[in-house]
Motif scaffolding. Structure first.
Motif, mmCIF file in Angstrom:
data_model
loop_
_atom_site.group_PDB
_atom_site.id
_atom_site.type_symbol
_atom_site.label_atom_id
_atom_site.label_comp_id
_atom_site.label_asym_id
_atom_site.label_seq_id
_atom_site.Cartn_x
_atom_site.Cartn_y
_atom_site.Cartn_z
ATOM 1 N N PHE A 26 0.847 -1.196 0.000
ATOM 2 C CA PHE A 26 0.000 0.000 0.000
ATOM 3 C C PHE A 26 0.882 1.245 0.000
ATOM 4 O O PHE A 26 1.846 1.340 0.769
ATOM 5 C CB PHE A 26 -0.899 0.004 1.241
ATOM 6 N N VAL A 27 0.542 2.205 -0.867
ATOM 7 C CA VAL A 27 1.286 3.452 -0.941
ATOM 8 C C VAL A 27 0.306 4.615 -0.925
ATOM 9 O O VAL A 27 -0.658 4.630 -1.688
ATOM 10 C CB VAL A 27 2.151 3.539 -2.222
ATOM 11 N N HIS A 28 0.565 5.580 -0.028
ATOM 12 C CA HIS A 28 -0.223 6.814 0.019
ATOM 13 C C HIS A 28 0.695 7.918 -0.480
ATOM 14 O O HIS A 28 1.679 8.268 0.166
ATOM 15 C CB HIS A 28 -0.682 7.083 1.448
ATOM 16 N N LEU A 29 0.361 8.471 -1.646
ATOM 17 C CA LEU A 29 1.192 9.470 -2.294
ATOM 18 C C LEU A 29 0.690 10.863 -1.942
ATOM 19 O O LEU A 29 -0.489 11.168 -2.111
ATOM 20 C CB LEU A 29 1.147 9.253 -3.811
ATOM 21 N N ASN A 30 1.596 11.714 -1.459
ATOM 22 C CA ASN A 30 1.240 13.080 -1.086
ATOM 23 C C ASN A 30 1.287 13.996 -2.306
ATOM 24 O O ASN A 30 1.602 13.565 -3.420
ATOM 25 C CB ASN A 30 2.183 13.592 0.009
ATOM 26 N N SER A 31 1.017 15.290 -2.094
ATOM 27 C CA SER A 31 0.975 16.260 -3.186
ATOM 28 C C SER A 31 2.318 16.393 -3.895
ATOM 29 O O SER A 31 3.380 16.226 -3.292
ATOM 30 C CB SER A 31 0.568 17.635 -2.644
ATOM 31 N N ASN A 32 2.243 16.719 -5.185
ATOM 32 C CA ASN A 32 3.425 17.018 -5.982
ATOM 33 C C ASN A 32 4.431 15.868 -5.951
ATOM 34 O O ASN A 32 5.628 16.079 -5.758
ATOM 35 C CB ASN A 32 4.080 18.315 -5.489
ATOM 36 N N SER A 33 3.937 14.661 -6.140
ATOM 37 C CA SER A 33 4.782 13.479 -6.041
ATOM 38 C C SER A 33 4.581 12.564 -7.243
ATOM 39 O O SER A 33 3.555 12.628 -7.934
ATOM 40 C CB SER A 33 4.479 12.706 -4.750
ATOM 41 N N PHE A 88 10.288 3.639 -7.979
ATOM 42 C CA PHE A 88 11.007 4.909 -7.945
ATOM 43 C C PHE A 88 10.056 5.995 -7.433
ATOM 44 O O PHE A 88 8.901 6.075 -7.862
ATOM 45 C CB PHE A 88 11.519 5.261 -9.337
ATOM 46 N N LEU A 89 10.564 6.817 -6.514
ATOM 47 C CA LEU A 89 9.739 7.858 -5.901
ATOM 48 C C LEU A 89 10.391 9.225 -6.022
ATOM 49 O O LEU A 89 11.587 9.382 -5.786
ATOM 50 C CB LEU A 89 9.517 7.559 -4.413
ATOM 51 N N SER A 90 9.568 10.207 -6.358
ATOM 52 C CA SER A 90 9.952 11.609 -6.266
ATOM 53 C C SER A 90 8.826 12.317 -5.534
ATOM 54 O O SER A 90 7.682 12.300 -5.983
ATOM 55 C CB SER A 90 10.147 12.212 -7.659
ATOM 56 N N GLY A 91 9.124 12.928 -4.393
ATOM 57 C CA GLY A 91 8.080 13.555 -3.592
ATOM 58 C C GLY A 91 7.952 12.898 -2.239
ATOM 59 O O GLY A 91 8.948 12.491 -1.641
ATOM 60 N N GLU A 92 6.726 12.751 -1.769
ATOM 61 C CA GLU A 92 6.501 12.155 -0.447
ATOM 62 C C GLU A 92 5.486 11.033 -0.543
ATOM 63 O O GLU A 92 4.447 11.151 -1.210
ATOM 64 C CB GLU A 92 6.012 13.193 0.557
ATOM 65 N N ALA A 93 5.774 9.944 0.169
ATOM 66 C CA ALA A 93 4.849 8.806 0.182
ATOM 67 C C ALA A 93 5.003 8.022 1.477
ATOM 68 O O ALA A 93 6.087 7.949 2.066
ATOM 69 C CB ALA A 93 5.085 7.882 -1.011
ATOM 70 N N TYR A 94 3.890 7.435 1.881
ATOM 71 C CA TYR A 94 3.829 6.574 3.064
ATOM 72 C C TYR A 94 3.636 5.148 2.560
ATOM 73 O O TYR A 94 2.751 4.886 1.730
ATOM 74 C CB TYR A 94 2.665 7.002 3.943
ATOM 75 N N PHE A 95 4.453 4.220 3.056
ATOM 76 C CA PHE A 95 4.445 2.845 2.560
ATOM 77 C C PHE A 95 4.071 1.848 3.648
ATOM 78 O O PHE A 95 4.546 1.954 4.782
ATOM 79 C CB PHE A 95 5.833 2.454 2.042
ATOM 80 N N PHE A 153 6.838 2.869 6.608
ATOM 81 C CA PHE A 153 7.740 4.013 6.685
ATOM 82 C C PHE A 153 7.239 5.134 5.781
ATOM 83 O O PHE A 153 6.339 4.943 4.949
ATOM 84 C CB PHE A 153 9.162 3.617 6.280
ATOM 85 N N ASN A 154 7.855 6.314 5.956
ATOM 86 C CA ASN A 154 7.515 7.498 5.167
ATOM 87 C C ASN A 154 8.792 8.049 4.548
ATOM 88 O O ASN A 154 9.825 8.134 5.206
ATOM 89 C CB ASN A 154 6.875 8.572 6.072
ATOM 90 N N ILE A 155 8.725 8.406 3.268
ATOM 91 C CA ILE A 155 9.871 9.008 2.576
ATOM 92 C C ILE A 155 9.440 10.360 2.034
ATOM 93 O O ILE A 155 8.359 10.496 1.461
ATOM 94 C CB ILE A 155 10.373 8.126 1.421
#
Length: 391
Positions: free
Chosen positions: A194-201, A217-224, A250-252
């Motif tokens: 499960f991935v929750h993608l934040n704004s501008n990501s 691959f991630l650019s921005g912010e996401a909770y996994f 975790f959160n990146i």
């Protein structure tokens, strides 16, 4: 907090709840008779109009912390923790407390009013770009179109569920999920992660994972919340940082200027800069901060709440710089920022605010406890230092 002020606040709150004992009523009456300013202040606070206004603009602010700043005139960076208002948590009048402490010290109410702003908070919206190049709008007012053969997607409310067709030869076909400013979206990947993608990501992931690893691959912010698979590690490539996990939460965040933050909620992850062989292992409630310029990695213990509260619809700020706070608000409300005073960027604020509140409510709440003023012009927030207060 000054015991005298603390006591008066408690008495006024109890009065507004109709819970004063006879002795407490006598104490409150004695205070009212001491000074005309006390009586004027009391009438201001208990009036329905003032009560509603304070509720709307200050309902999530930490009154104890706010009072400390007003009364002691201390620098905000000296405040170290978030005080929880458990004693008053169950009553409607908790939000009034910040207004009370401010008025008690300054005898002057905040002047900012709630305005009708065209700015709205973010919502569930994203763009999905398939490997074939087809673009799918995932905004709430768009129905999921007919999909190419072999693409199995299910849209359930605000979450996209992606189902693998187990065709190994297509594993290198990558799709991209992109959230704009003012957007967020949730997705379940083919392996159940499960991935929750934040704004501008942006999240780039394969239609099917490789046999030996799950790499995205991630650019921005996401909770996994990564689905556990001991035989197939899960790799998140966030710019030049690799996060390796087998099953964890975790959160990146790569949207922090020169830093990339990885905050571990539970489980364990390995952090390394991609051109380095050295790996750092994180434990729960630890955060890795990687400097983008030189790859330097710092590990520290943190309260995870401020870094994951956004997934629960809350902005939680613990002694955070105003510039950082407003950067987050700008992404979520899709607005521009203009500072008339550079020094105001270093003002610090502690409190929690509802992520889906009107922008005016958010700004009023912050303005009530720090020495800053906000003015909205079209889609730009103009920020200035409030020089006449001693906050």
């Amino acid at each position: 907090m000054n015991n005298r002020h603390r006591k008066i606040i408690e008495l006024i709150v109890l009065h507004m709840e109709n819970k004063l004992s006879e002795t407490q009523q006598d104490e409150l009456t004695a205070w009212l008779e001491e000074d005309e300013k006390n009586r004027s202040f009391f009438q201001q606070v208990i009036s329905p109009e003032k009560r509603l206004q304070k509720f709307e603009t200050r309902k999530h602010i930490d009154s104890e912390r706010a009072f400390s700043k007003f009364k002691k005139n201390t620098q905000p960076h000296k405040v170290k923790f978030i005080y929880r208002l458990s004693r008053y948590a169950a009553i409607f009048l908790v939000p009034v407390l910040v207004g009370l402490v401010y008025l008690l010290v300054n005898q002057k109410p905040a002047t900012r009013e709630i305005s009708q702003s065209p700015i709205t908070h973010g919502n569930n919206k994203a763009i999905l770009i398939l490997s074939q190049g087809e673009t799918i709008d995932l905004s709430p007012d768009h129905a999921l179109p007919a999909l190419p053969e072999g693409i199995d997607l299910v849209l359930q409310g605000d979450k996209l569920i992606y189902v693998s067709d187990s065709t190994a030869e297509k594993e290198k076909q990558y799709h991209e999920l992109i959230t704009p400013r003012g957007g967020e979206f949730k997705i379940t990947l083919p392996d159940g992660t499960f991935v929750h993608l934040n704004s501008n990501s942006k999240l780039r992931f394969p239609k099917n994972f490789a046999p030996d690893k799950r790499e995205i691959f991630l650019s921005g912010e996401a909770y996994f919340e990564v689905s556990k698979d001991t035989n197939k590690p899960f790799l998140v490539i966030a710019e030049n940082v690799q996060v390796k996990v087998y099953g964890t939460t975790f959160n990146i965040n790569t949207l922090l200027g020169n830093q990339i933050q990885t905050t571990l909620v539970k489980g364990s992850v390995g952090i390394r800069v991609q051109d380095s062989s050295q790996e750092y292992i994180l434990k729960p409630s630890q955060q890795a901060i990687v400097q983008k310029t030189d790859g330097n990695i710092t590990i520290r213990k943190v309260d995870i709440a401020p870094y994951t509260a956004w997934t629960e619809g809350i902005f939680l700020f613990d002694n955070e710089r105003l510039e950082t706070i407003l950067d987050k608000l700008a992404l979520w409300y899709d607005v521009e920022l203009f500072y008339q005073n550079e020094s105001v960027k270093n003002v610090r604020f502690t409190g929690y605010l509802k992520r889906y509140d009107n922008i005016d409510v958010i700004l009023n709440a912050i303005e009530s406890t720090v020495s800053a003023t906000f003015h909205i012009k079209e889609r730009t927030i103009i920020i200035n230092k409030n020089e006449y207060t001693n906050r």
